[in-house]
Design a protein around this motif. Sequence first.
Motif, PDB file in Angstrom:
ATOM      1  N   LEU A   1      14.899  -7.496  21.241  1.00 33.26           N
ATOM      2  CA  LEU A   1      14.984  -8.566  22.243  1.00 33.26           C
ATOM      3  C   LEU A   1      16.312  -9.302  22.160  1.00 33.26           C
ATOM      4  CD1 LEU A   1      11.380 -10.110  22.201  1.00 33.26           C
ATOM      5  CD2 LEU A   1      12.366  -8.566  23.884  1.00 33.26           C
ATOM      6  N   MET A   2      16.789  -9.560  20.959  1.00 33.50           N
ATOM      7  CA  MET A   2      18.051 -10.293  20.810  1.00 33.50           C
ATOM      8  C   MET A   2      19.251  -9.412  21.128  1.00 33.50           C
ATOM      9  SD  MET A   2      17.145 -12.434  17.333  1.00 33.50           S
ATOM     10  CE  MET A   2      18.652 -13.388  17.333  1.00 33.50           C
ATOM     11  N   SER A   3      19.071  -8.088  21.124  1.00 29.31           N
ATOM     12  CA  SER A   3      20.159  -7.183  21.473  1.00 29.31           C
ATOM     13  C   SER A   3      20.175  -6.830  22.955  1.00 29.31           C
ATOM     14  CB  SER A   3      20.048  -5.892  20.649  1.00 29.31           C
ATOM     15  OG  SER A   3      18.839  -5.220  20.936  1.00 29.31           O
ATOM     16  N   GLU A   4      19.354  -7.473  23.738  1.00 29.98           N
ATOM     17  CA  GLU A   4      19.334  -7.269  25.191  1.00 29.98           C
ATOM     18  C   GLU A   4      20.705  -7.641  25.763  1.00 29.98           C
ATOM     19  OE1 GLU A   4      17.387  -6.535  29.025  1.00 29.98           O
ATOM     20  OE2 GLU A   4      17.061  -5.923  26.955  1.00 29.98           O
TER      21      GLU A   4
ATOM     22  N   ILE B   1      17.048 -14.319  24.776  1.00 32.05           N
ATOM     23  CA  ILE B   1      16.944 -12.963  25.300  1.00 32.05           C
ATOM     24  C   ILE B   1      18.044 -12.793  26.338  1.00 32.05           C
ATOM     25  CG2 ILE B   1      15.494 -11.298  26.517  1.00 32.05           C
ATOM     26  CD1 ILE B   1      13.053 -12.776  25.505  1.00 32.05           C
ATOM     27  N   GLY B   2      18.902 -11.806  26.108  1.00 30.52           N
ATOM     28  CA  GLY B   2      20.010 -11.584  27.035  1.00 30.52           C
ATOM     29  C   GLY B   2      21.029 -12.695  27.025  1.00 30.52           C
TER      30      GLY B   2
ATOM     31  N   ARG C   1      15.095  -9.806  32.632  1.00 31.60           N
ATOM     32  CA  ARG C   1      13.897  -8.972  32.809  1.00 31.60           C
ATOM     33  C   ARG C   1      12.669  -9.861  32.821  1.00 31.60           C
ATOM     34  NH1 ARG C   1      14.507  -3.332  30.917  1.00 31.60           N
ATOM     35  NH2 ARG C   1      16.594  -3.003  30.061  1.00 31.60           N
ATOM     36  N   SER C   2      11.622  -9.405  33.472  1.00 33.33           N
ATOM     37  CA  SER C   2      10.339 -10.108  33.387  1.00 33.33           C
ATOM     38  C   SER C   2       9.710  -9.845  32.022  1.00 33.33           C
ATOM     39  CB  SER C   2       9.401  -9.637  34.500  1.00 33.33           C
ATOM     40  OG  SER C   2       9.036  -8.279  34.288  1.00 33.33           O
ATOM     41  N   LEU C   3       8.727 -10.673  31.680  1.00 29.94           N
ATOM     42  CA  LEU C   3       8.084 -10.536  30.378  1.00 29.94           C
ATOM     43  C   LEU C   3       7.409  -9.173  30.243  1.00 29.94           C
ATOM     44  CD1 LEU C   3       7.278 -11.771  27.673  1.00 29.94           C
ATOM     45  CD2 LEU C   3       5.308 -12.824  28.804  1.00 29.94           C
TER      46      LEU C   3
ATOM     47  N   LEU D   1       4.426 -14.233  21.511  1.00 32.30           N
ATOM     48  CA  LEU D   1       5.741 -14.343  22.133  1.00 32.30           C
ATOM     49  C   LEU D   1       5.624 -15.155  23.414  1.00 32.30           C
ATOM     50  CD1 LEU D   1       8.760 -13.497  22.379  1.00 32.30           C
ATOM     51  CD2 LEU D   1       7.947 -11.452  23.600  1.00 32.30           C
ATOM     52  N   LEU D   2       6.385 -16.242  23.473  1.00 28.05           N
ATOM     53  CA  LEU D   2       6.422 -17.091  24.663  1.00 28.05           C
ATOM     54  C   LEU D   2       7.847 -17.102  25.198  1.00 28.05           C
ATOM     55  CD1 LEU D   2       4.313 -20.124  23.364  1.00 28.05           C
ATOM     56  CD2 LEU D   2       3.522 -18.222  24.764  1.00 28.05           C
TER      57      LEU D   2
END
Length: 516
Positions: free
Chosen positions: A81-84, A53-54, A90-92, A125-126
Motif C-alpha cells: 500500500l505504501m509503495s502505491e 496510500i499513493g 484507487r478505491s478501497l 484497514l480504514l
Amino acid sequence: MFRKVRKNFYKKKQQLQVPEQQALLSSDLYENLHVLRSMYQDCFDVVFKTFLIGGQTNAVLVYIDGLSNIVEIDNHVLTPLMSEPEGRVRSLHELVEKKIHISKTKEIKTIVECIENISVGNPVLLVNQEECGIALGLSSWEKRSVEEPSAESVVRGPREGFVETIAINTSLLRRKIKSPALKMKSIKIGRYTDTLVVIVYMDGLADQTLIKEVENRLRRIEIDSVLESGYIEELIEDNPLSPFPQLLNTERPDVAAGNLLEGRVVILFDGTPFVLIAPITFFSLLQSPEDYYQRYMTSSIIRLLRFVFIVLSLVLPSIYVALLTFHHEMVPTTLLISIFSSRESVPFPALVEALMMEISFEALREAGVRLPKQVGAAISIVGALVIGQAAVQAGLVSAPMVIVVAITGIASFMVPHYSQGIALRMLRFPIMLLAGFLGLFGIMLAVITIAIHLCTLRSFGVPYLTPIAPMKGDELKDALIRAPWWKMNKRPHLTGEFNPYRQSSGQKPDPTQGGE
C-alpha cells in the motif's frame, strides 16, 4: 416481575454505556479514529498505524500487538500500500483486490464490527473518504500444541485432545468426521469477553427440536463473561439443584465425534479445551472411551467391575457404620471380635470415626490435585500412609476403618468422569449420617431417594436413566455391558425423529463365507 425488570435494566445499561458502537463508519477518517481512540484509551497494546496510500490518501491500520501477525502485516499490507505510485487514486475495493494478497478479507461498516475484528486479532484497514473498512484475516497468537488429555488418558486410543483455540478444535472434529453433514453454528456470549460458542451437530442424525432447544438456551444467556464451559453448563442444565451433572464435559475429540454420530449436540467454547455434550444419561457418565477400543468381552467385564466399585464407593463406609452401630448380628462372630478388639482404644463411635477418615481422605485428594505435579503425588501418597498409620497407633481410628476408607477411595477412582465422581463423593456423607442414626434402614431410605431423584431427572428432555427407565431393550446392548460392534446396528434413540441404523446387519465374522 422483578426478574423481568432487572433484565430490561441490564439491556438499557448495556445500550447506554456504549452507544458509539452501534454507529456506522464515517467517510471522515479522523472521526472514525477519534471514536476508536476514545474507546481504546489507556490500551498500550492497541496500535494505530497511520500512513499514506499513493502519497496523498490518508489511511490507518488498527491492530492489537500480540494478537496479529506483524510480519504478514508488514509484507502483505503496509509495504504494497505504501509503495502505491504517487498520484494514483484507487478505491478501497480495488486496493484490496490489486494490492493486498490475503485470502481472508471482510468488509465492515460499523464501529462494533471494527471492535469485534480488532479484539480477535484481525487488523482493520480504514481509508479516508471511504464509508467502510476492511478486516484482514491476519490473527496470530501463541497456541498450545495438541496433546493427550491428562484427565482422560487411555491405554488404547487416540492421543490427541482439544486445546484452547476453537479453530483447532473444529478442525480436530473435521478430521474425525469428513462428511458435509457435520454442521456448526456460532454465537457469541459475554458482554465483555464476547466468547465465541459453536454448536456442532450431525444433520440427519440430531433432532431439529434438540438443536433449537440448545440454541435457545444459549441465546437467552446474558452474562458479563464466559471464561470456561462451566459458566454455561450451570445456565443451561435442566435441574441446577441436582448434584448429578446433566451435560458431559470432555477434552477428547474422539468422544465428541462418537456422541455426534449418536445424534447428540456438542458445544465448543473459545478459550477452553473442555466441550459440553447434550443430552446425556447416567450411563454415559460411567462409560470410558476405551470401552469401545478394547474387545467387547474385556470391555464388558471392566464395565461391570466399574459399576460394582461405584456402588461400593457410595455405600461401603455407610454399611460399615450401620453394621457396627445397629446390626452386630449380621457380622460373623470371628470378624466381629476382631473388629471390636481393634476398636478397644478408639474413643469415638463408628460414625465419627468414618467422618474423620473420609474428610481427611478428601482433603488429601484435593491437596494432591492442587499442588504442583512434582510434589502432589508424593504428598498424597506419603500423607495417606503416614497419617493412617499414625492415627491407628495413636488409637484415634481402627485399622478396619482405614481399610474401608482405602477401598472406598480406590473404588471412587473407577469413575471415568470427574464431575460424576464428585457427585458420588458428595452423596457419601449424608448417607453415612443416615446410617449412623437409622442403620440399614437409613441407607435404604437414601438409596430410594437417590433412585427417585434420578428417575425424575432430565437432560434436555431425555430421561436420565435411559435405557433402564424407561426400558429400551435395543439400547441395553451399550448400557451395563458393551455388545460386540456387529450387534450394535442401531444408534440410541434420544429425541424426536432420527436415523436409526448406523451399520448394516449381518456383519458378524464368519470364516465359512468367502467375501466377494
